[in-house]
Design a protein around this motif. Sequence first.
Motif, PDB file in Angstrom:
ATOM      1  N   LYS A   1       0.828  -1.210   0.000  1.00 40.77           N
ATOM      2  CA  LYS A   1       0.000   0.000   0.000  1.00 40.77           C
ATOM      3  C   LYS A   1       0.859   1.255   0.000  1.00 40.77           C
ATOM      4  CE  LYS A   1      -4.003  -2.178   2.014  1.00 40.77           C
ATOM      5  NZ  LYS A   1      -4.995  -2.205   3.076  1.00 40.77           N
ATOM      6  N   VAL A   2       1.954   1.230   0.749  1.00 44.66           N
ATOM      7  CA  VAL A   2       2.874   2.373   0.767  1.00 44.66           C
ATOM      8  C   VAL A   2       3.496   2.563  -0.605  1.00 44.66           C
ATOM      9  CG1 VAL A   2       5.038   3.240   1.741  1.00 44.66           C
ATOM     10  CG2 VAL A   2       3.342   2.186   3.239  1.00 44.66           C
ATOM     11  N   ASN A   3       3.914   1.464  -1.243  1.00 44.86           N
ATOM     12  CA  ASN A   3       4.488   1.535  -2.589  1.00 44.86           C
ATOM     13  C   ASN A   3       3.504   2.148  -3.581  1.00 44.86           C
ATOM     14  OD1 ASN A   3       6.901   0.419  -1.822  1.00 44.86           O
ATOM     15  ND2 ASN A   3       6.452  -1.601  -2.643  1.00 44.86           N
ATOM     16  N   LYS A   4       2.247   1.757  -3.448  1.00 47.06           N
ATOM     17  CA  LYS A   4       1.240   2.256  -4.383  1.00 47.06           C
ATOM     18  C   LYS A   4       1.059   3.765  -4.244  1.00 47.06           C
ATOM     19  CE  LYS A   4      -3.295   1.251  -6.151  1.00 47.06           C
ATOM     20  NZ  LYS A   4      -4.298   0.234  -6.307  1.00 47.06           N
ATOM     21  N   LEU A   5       1.181   4.265  -3.019  1.00 46.84           N
ATOM     22  CA  LEU A   5       1.021   5.696  -2.790  1.00 46.84           C
ATOM     23  C   LEU A   5       2.240   6.501  -3.221  1.00 46.84           C
ATOM     24  CD1 LEU A   5      -0.628   5.674   0.749  1.00 46.84           C
ATOM     25  CD2 LEU A   5      -1.725   6.229  -1.422  1.00 46.84           C
ATOM     26  N   ILE A   6       3.430   5.954  -3.007  1.00 46.46           N
ATOM     27  CA  ILE A   6       4.657   6.727  -3.191  1.00 46.46           C
ATOM     28  C   ILE A   6       5.315   6.511  -4.550  1.00 46.46           C
ATOM     29  CG2 ILE A   6       6.994   7.048  -2.308  1.00 46.46           C
ATOM     30  CD1 ILE A   6       5.906   6.427   0.457  1.00 46.46           C
ATOM     31  N   LEU A   7       5.454   5.256  -4.950  1.00 44.08           N
ATOM     32  CA  LEU A   7       6.226   4.947  -6.159  1.00 44.08           C
ATOM     33  C   LEU A   7       5.380   5.064  -7.417  1.00 44.08           C
ATOM     34  CD1 LEU A   7       8.222   1.867  -4.855  1.00 44.08           C
ATOM     35  CD2 LEU A   7       8.989   4.225  -5.041  1.00 44.08           C
ATOM     36  N   PRO A   8       5.991   5.438  -8.532  1.00 42.01           N
ATOM     37  CA  PRO A   8       5.247   5.580  -9.792  1.00 42.01           C
ATOM     38  C   PRO A   8       4.852   4.223 -10.370  1.00 42.01           C
ATOM     39  CG  PRO A   8       7.580   5.927 -10.178  1.00 42.01           C
ATOM     40  CD  PRO A   8       7.401   5.791  -8.693  1.00 42.01           C
ATOM     41  N   SER A   9       3.772   4.234 -11.122  1.00 46.36           N
ATOM     42  CA  SER A   9       3.314   3.022 -11.797  1.00 46.36           C
ATOM     43  C   SER A   9       3.802   3.064 -13.251  1.00 46.36           C
ATOM     44  CB  SER A   9       1.793   2.930 -11.774  1.00 46.36           C
ATOM     45  OG  SER A   9       1.368   1.834 -12.540  1.00 46.36           O
ATOM     46  N   TYR A  10       4.777   2.219 -13.544  1.00 44.64           N
ATOM     47  CA  TYR A  10       5.347   2.219 -14.890  1.00 44.64           C
ATOM     48  C   TYR A  10       4.452   1.508 -15.898  1.00 44.64           C
ATOM     49  CZ  TYR A  10       9.532   4.042 -12.722  1.00 44.64           C
ATOM     50  OH  TYR A  10      10.409   4.826 -12.029  1.00 44.64           O
ATOM     51  N   THR A  11       3.555   0.648 -15.446  1.00 48.37           N
ATOM     52  CA  THR A  11       2.648  -0.002 -16.384  1.00 48.37           C
ATOM     53  C   THR A  11       1.612   0.996 -16.896  1.00 48.37           C
ATOM     54  OG1 THR A  11       1.313  -0.807 -14.535  1.00 48.37           O
ATOM     55  CG2 THR A  11       2.943  -2.306 -15.439  1.00 48.37           C
ATOM     56  N   LYS A  12       1.186   1.912 -16.037  1.00 47.64           N
ATOM     57  CA  LYS A  12       0.244   2.938 -16.481  1.00 47.64           C
ATOM     58  C   LYS A  12       0.919   3.939 -17.412  1.00 47.64           C
ATOM     59  CE  LYS A  12      -2.837   2.717 -12.538  1.00 47.64           C
ATOM     60  NZ  LYS A  12      -3.358   3.414 -11.354  1.00 47.64           N
ATOM     61  N   GLN A  13       2.216   4.152 -17.221  1.00 47.29           N
ATOM     62  CA  GLN A  13       2.970   5.060 -18.084  1.00 47.29           C
ATOM     63  C   GLN A  13       3.434   4.377 -19.360  1.00 47.29           C
ATOM     64  OE1 GLN A  13       6.218   6.621 -15.802  1.00 47.29           O
ATOM     65  NE2 GLN A  13       4.887   7.510 -14.251  1.00 47.29           N
ATOM     66  N   LYS A  14       3.190   3.074 -19.458  1.00 44.97           N
ATOM     67  CA  LYS A  14       3.591   2.262 -20.616  1.00 44.97           C
ATOM     68  C   LYS A  14       5.085   2.389 -20.890  1.00 44.97           C
ATOM     69  CE  LYS A  14      -0.946   2.246 -22.531  1.00 44.97           C
ATOM     70  NZ  LYS A  14      -1.882   2.743 -23.471  1.00 44.97           N
ATOM     71  N   LEU A  15       5.871   2.215 -19.822  1.00 45.77           N
ATOM     72  CA  LEU A  15       7.323   2.296 -19.919  1.00 45.77           C
ATOM     73  C   LEU A  15       7.867   1.066 -20.637  1.00 45.77           C
ATOM     74  CD1 LEU A  15      10.028   3.635 -18.969  1.00 45.77           C
ATOM     75  CD2 LEU A  15       9.902   2.092 -17.020  1.00 45.77           C
ATOM     76  N   ASP A  16       8.727   1.298 -21.595  1.00 46.43           N
ATOM     77  CA  ASP A  16       9.411   0.205 -22.285  1.00 46.43           C
ATOM     78  C   ASP A  16      10.595  -0.220 -21.419  1.00 46.43           C
ATOM     79  OD1 ASP A  16      10.431  -1.599 -24.083  1.00 46.43           O
ATOM     80  OD2 ASP A  16      11.098  -0.086 -25.529  1.00 46.43           O
ATOM     81  N   LEU A  17      10.551  -1.444 -20.894  1.00 45.90           N
ATOM     82  CA  LEU A  17      11.584  -1.891 -19.966  1.00 45.90           C
ATOM     83  C   LEU A  17      12.960  -1.981 -20.606  1.00 45.90           C
ATOM     84  CD1 LEU A  17       9.701  -4.582 -17.867  1.00 45.90           C
ATOM     85  CD2 LEU A  17      10.278  -2.244 -17.240  1.00 45.90           C
ATOM     86  N   SER A  18      13.019  -2.120 -21.914  1.00 44.34           N
ATOM     87  CA  SER A  18      14.325  -2.175 -22.571  1.00 44.34           C
ATOM     88  C   SER A  18      14.991  -0.796 -22.608  1.00 44.34           C
ATOM     89  CB  SER A  18      14.192  -2.727 -23.983  1.00 44.34           C
ATOM     90  OG  SER A  18      13.432  -1.857 -24.789  1.00 44.34           O
ATOM     91  N   LYS A  19      14.195   0.260 -22.423  1.00 46.19           N
ATOM     92  CA  LYS A  19      14.734   1.617 -22.432  1.00 46.19           C
ATOM     93  C   LYS A  19      14.730   2.255 -21.044  1.00 46.19           C
ATOM     94  CE  LYS A  19      13.205   2.387 -27.158  1.00 46.19           C
ATOM     95  NZ  LYS A  19      12.330   3.153 -28.030  1.00 46.19           N
ATOM     96  N   ALA A  20      14.406   1.487 -20.026  1.00 45.89           N
ATOM     97  CA  ALA A  20      14.304   2.017 -18.661  1.00 45.89           C
ATOM     98  C   ALA A  20      15.692   2.263 -18.074  1.00 45.89           C
ATOM     99  CB  ALA A  20      13.538   1.042 -17.791  1.00 45.89           C
TER     100      ALA A  20
END
Length: 50
Positions: free
Chosen positions: A11-30
């Motif tokens: 729950k703490v992670n959900k509040l503080i850390l960004p959601s990369y799946t919602k941002q559609k981050l390409d993991l090969s370019k992370a």
Amino acid sequence: MKKTFFKFLSKVNKLILPSYTKQKLDLSKASKLQMAIFGWKVFVTKNTLN
């Protein structure tokens, strides 16, 4: 005890850390920081479900 700790941490992670799946981050370019955050969230989620 362990499971409740990881649920709280999730729950703490959900509040503080960004959601990369919602941002559609390409993991090969992370960046290394983004990969570390992603790995940490996967670790916490895995331990929450066990």
